[in-house]
Structure formats: C-alpha cells, structure tokens
Design an enzyme around this catalytic site. Structure first.
Site, short mmCIF file in Angstrom:
data_model
loop_
_atom_site.label_atom_id
_atom_site.label_comp_id
_atom_site.label_asym_id
_atom_site.label_seq_id
_atom_site.Cartn_x
_atom_site.Cartn_y
_atom_site.Cartn_z
N PHE A 217 0.84 -1.20 0.00
CA PHE A 217 0.00 0.00 0.00
C PHE A 217 0.87 1.24 0.00
O PHE A 217 1.83 1.35 0.77
CB PHE A 217 -0.90 0.00 1.24
N GLY A 226 6.36 6.30 -8.71
CA GLY A 226 7.35 5.23 -8.81
C GLY A 226 7.62 4.52 -7.50
O GLY A 226 8.48 3.63 -7.45
N PHE A 227 6.90 4.88 -6.43
CA PHE A 227 7.18 4.27 -5.13
C PHE A 227 6.61 2.86 -5.01
O PHE A 227 7.17 2.02 -4.31
CB PHE A 227 6.64 5.16 -4.02
N ASN A 255 -9.86 -3.64 -9.39
CA ASN A 255 -8.78 -2.66 -9.30
C ASN A 255 -7.97 -2.65 -10.59
O ASN A 255 -6.86 -3.18 -10.67
CB ASN A 255 -7.88 -2.96 -8.09
N ASN A 257 -6.47 -0.21 -12.13
CA ASN A 257 -5.20 0.53 -12.05
C ASN A 257 -4.09 -0.36 -11.53
O ASN A 257 -2.97 -0.34 -12.06
CB ASN A 257 -5.37 1.75 -11.16
N TYR A 262 0.65 -3.95 -12.37
CA TYR A 262 1.32 -5.24 -12.24
C TYR A 262 1.74 -5.79 -13.59
O TYR A 262 2.84 -6.33 -13.75
CB TYR A 262 0.41 -6.24 -11.53
#
Length: 297
Positions: A217, A226-227, A255, A257, A262
């Site tokens: 999360f 980019g985290f 989800n 997004n 992924y």
C-alpha cells in the site's frame, strides 16, 4: 486537517526494514488499505496485534524467513548516502523530480517518531535469548527454505554475533545497533508513505521457494511517483539475493489501475487460480465437526 504542501519539485524516498517503533504508522496504513478495499467491517487488527505478530512471535525467525515488512519513507531532504553496510538489508534510496507540488493532508500524522532507522532491532528482538540458547529452533526454518545454489545466508551473519550460549548478550547487541545507527534528516522531516508485507512460501511443485506479498500500500498522494514499483523491486531483489525463483500476490478484480501496474512491471495473471478462505464461524464449525467425526468427503 488542512492540506499542506509537503514537497515542491523533488522528493526523496527510502525503503527499509520496519521495526517495532513503526507499528503505529503500520497500523494506520493497514486500516487505510482496508478502507480502500471496503474491508473496514472486518478489520480488527490493533497496534498490539501488529506488534505481537510482526515483532514478538512465539516462534521467532529472522527477517525474510518469516513475515517481514518494508517501510516506505519520503522526505524533502536527501537521506544519508554513507550509511554503513547492513548484513540484513541495505535501505534502498530513490529521488523523484516532478512538476507540481504534492499535497499531503496527513503529513504530521505520518511523521516518523524516532531519529534512527535501526534495521537490526527486529532481529535482536526475534533472537533474544533471555538467558537461554535458542539456536536449536533455527536450523529447521533454514532447512525449509534452503536453496541448492551457494547463496549467502543472511541468517548466519546474524546468528553468530547474537549467539547466546546460555547467557544474555545485550552489550553485544547495543554495539551492533550503534553500527547501523543513522542521523535523521534535519528536523526529522521524514514521513511514512507506504509499506509492503510479505513472507516466504514454498510449493511442492517447484524446486525453490519464493515470496508471497500479502499487503502492499502506498498512500494516495504519493502514488504514480514510482514508489509502488520501488517497494516491489525491493521484494524482488531480495528474492533473487536469496536464490528464490518467484514472487506471488493477489489483487481484487475491480482494481484495474493495480492490474495495469502489475502487468506493466512484467507480472502475468494466473487466470485458472481461485482463492478460498475458511474463517470466523465457518472455521470454528468445520474444526468442531471434523473433530467430532463428521461426514466424510
């Protein structure tokens, strides 16, 4: 709380091992993740339960051989570049430049509450002997996740200096902690922005183990910087370092997004897999019926 500009044109990120002092922030992040997925009705974790399950287990194992958590921190100031090498995990640093300011309405809520990041405290606590030798429990876990190649064993580096041999070695631990002590950024302008929780897993189908990511999360205002990729990369890099061959995780079907993200990092969807869960009253009822000699399947 009114919105505050936390970062104007540049942000510095750091991924490090979580410690017990991070529990209050971890618990807040876990709740925010539950809220994002509309799971607040079943959310019953507490700071005490997080502490117990992550840092005070009755069957302690070193990081990466049990449930492990990485913390993502951000700061408007650069993190120290000359931090001494850590045999467990070297923090990962990243600098991000952007055009518009990031507004963080929870800036003070997620300010770090200590002036050090001690990556060995989790190991110190998990291997605490309290006057007795506990090394006999470790080989079982090590053998379970042993790989065939000659990789460096992160456990051995920890076991040797912390070996108890029937006596307490607090003084040795304190000197070890000092080795990895780092001065925080000026005025402690370091804020928790996310986390990833994962653990080793093994399937009889494959030769070597892997990691399973249970939770990942990043707070909303720090997404698309980019985290998220930084957290996944930290887990993937550790898997390669240990000779593991895969990293698995789940996501909800709505989800899109997350699914696009992924797929973008090279993952693929295992369409044939269905996840099942037995919990609550169903778990209690099945366990009771089975012990009573219930219907055979």
């Amino acid at each position: 709380m009114a919105e505050k500009i936390s970062f104007n044109t540049q942000i510095f990120g750091r991924v490090r091992l979580a410690t017990e002092s991070d529990v209050p922030h971890l618990h807040k992040l876990m709740y925010q993740m539950a809220k994002y997925h509309n799971y607040t009705k079943v959310f019953n974790a507490t700071e005490a339960s997080v502490t117990t399950n992550l840092f005070k287990s009755d069957n302690p194992c070193p990081p990466f051989y049990s449930v492990t958590t990485f913390i993502l921190e951000v700061s408007p100031d650069s993190f120290p570049q000359n931090t001494p090498k850590n045999p467990i995990f070297d923090p990962i640093l990243k600098t991000v430049d952007f055009d518009s300011p990031i507004l963080d309405s929870e800036l003070e809520l997620f300010r770090t509450n200590n002036n050090i990041f001690n990556t060995v405290s989790q190991v110190d606590k998990s291997l605490s002997c309290e006057g007795r030798e506990v090394a006999s429990d470790r080989p079982l876990t090590q053998e379970l996740f042993r790989t065939n190649n000659n990789i460096s064993n992160t456990v051995s580096q920890v076991n040797k200096p912390l070996s108890c041999e029937g006596r307490e070695v607090v003084s040795d631990r304190l000197s070890t902690q000092k080795l990895f002590r780092s001065t925080s950024n000026e005025d402690n302008n370091v804020f928790v922005a996310g986390y990833v929780l994962f653990y080793p897993c093994y399937s009889g189908y494959f030769e070597k183990p892997g990691f399973f990511i249970e939770n990942m999360f990043v707070r909303e205002c720090y997404r698309k910087c980019g985290f998220g990729k930084m957290l996944f990369s930290a887990v993937a890099s550790q898997a390669i370092k240990m000779g593991f061959t895969k990293v698995d995780w789940l996501t909800v079907g709505w989800n899109e997004n997350a699914i696009d993200f992924y797929l973008g990092i090279g993952a693929y969807i295992m369409q044939e897999v269905k996840r099942f869960r037995l919990s609550g009253e169903g778990l209690d009822a099945f366990a009771t019926n089975d012990q009573d000699g219930g219907d055979k399947v």
